[in-house]
Design an enzyme around this catalytic site. Structure first.
Site, PDB file in Angstrom:
ATOM      1  N   CYS A  50     -15.366  24.617 -10.945  1.00  0.00           N
ATOM      2  CA  CYS A  50     -14.873  24.682 -12.315  1.00  0.00           C
ATOM      3  C   CYS A  50     -14.111  25.994 -12.486  1.00  0.00           C
ATOM      4  CB  CYS A  50     -16.035  24.616 -13.290  1.00  0.00           C
ATOM      5  SG  CYS A  50     -15.541  24.908 -15.011  1.00  0.00           S
ATOM      6  N   ASP A  57     -18.118  21.290  -8.913  1.00  0.00           N
ATOM      7  CA  ASP A  57     -17.820  19.969  -9.465  1.00  0.00           C
ATOM      8  C   ASP A  57     -17.814  18.989  -8.300  1.00  0.00           C
ATOM      9  OD1 ASP A  57     -17.444  20.562 -12.211  1.00  0.00           O
ATOM     10  OD2 ASP A  57     -15.439  21.318 -11.791  1.00  0.00           O
TER      11      ASP A  57
END
Length: 152
Positions: A50, A57
Site C-alpha cells: 500500500c 496487499d
C-alpha cells in the site's frame, strides 16, 4: 525489451529485481505464428505494498493474451511480478501498469488483465484492463475468479 533471440533469464540463475522498473522481461518467438490462440497466466499470490500505509496487499491476477510475433518467457514474467513485492502502488496502478507494459513490449494481438484484490479497509477492489476488443474467432473462457465473498 530484450532481443528475442537472447533470453536473459531462461536457463540462468536470476535474482528478484529490486523494482518492476528494473525487471527485464524476455520474449521469445511465437511457436505458432498466424494462429489465434489464448495464453493465460494465473497469479494467485501476487503481492505489492500500500503506498499510504506500507502494508502488504494481495491479489489474484489473471493475464490473458493472444500472441503476435512473440510470447513472454514465463520465468522473466515471474521475476517481474515478484518485483512488486516491495513496490508501493495502488491496485489500479499495479494492474493496469502490468497490462500496459506487457502490451507495449510484447506486441500481442490482444491482452487483458484482471486484478482480483483482497480487501483493504474492508473493501475488495477488482481492476480490469484490456487492449481492445478480443479477436472475433477467439475462444475466451471466463477468468474463473469469483467476486470476493468473505468467510461465508
Amino acid at each position: 525489451m530484450m532481443d528475442s533471440n537472447q533470453p536473459l533469464h531462461l536457463g540462468q540463475p536470476s535474482r528478484l529485481p529490486a523494482s518492476p522498473a528494473e525487471a527485464v522481461l524476455d520474449y521469445v518467438p511465437n511457436p505458432r505464428p498466424g494462429t489465434t490462440y489464448l495464453v493465460r497466466f494465473a497469479v494467485p499470490e501476487f503481492t505489492s505494498l500500500c503506498p499510504v500505509t506500507g502494508q502488504p496487499d494481495f491479489a489474484h491476477l489473471v493475464i490473458d493474451y493472444v500472441p503476435g510475433e512473440t510470447i513472454v518467457e514465463s520465468k522473466s514474467l515471474k521475476l517481474f511480478l515478484g518485483a512488486f513485492r516491495n513496490h508501493a502502488a495502488f491496485h489500479e496502478d499495479c494492474t493496469v501498469g502490468i497490462g500496459e507494459r506487457l502490451f507495449a513490449e510484447m506486441g500481442p494481438s490482444w491482452l487483458r488483465i484482471g486484478g482480483y484484490w483482497y480487501p483493504r479497509g474492508g473493501i475488495p477492489i477488482d481492476v480490469f484492463w484490456q487492449s481492445g476488443a478480443p479477436p472475433a474467432d477467439l475462444w475466451l473462457p471466463d477468468q474463473g475468479v469469483p467476486s470476493y465473498r468473505g468467510r461465508g
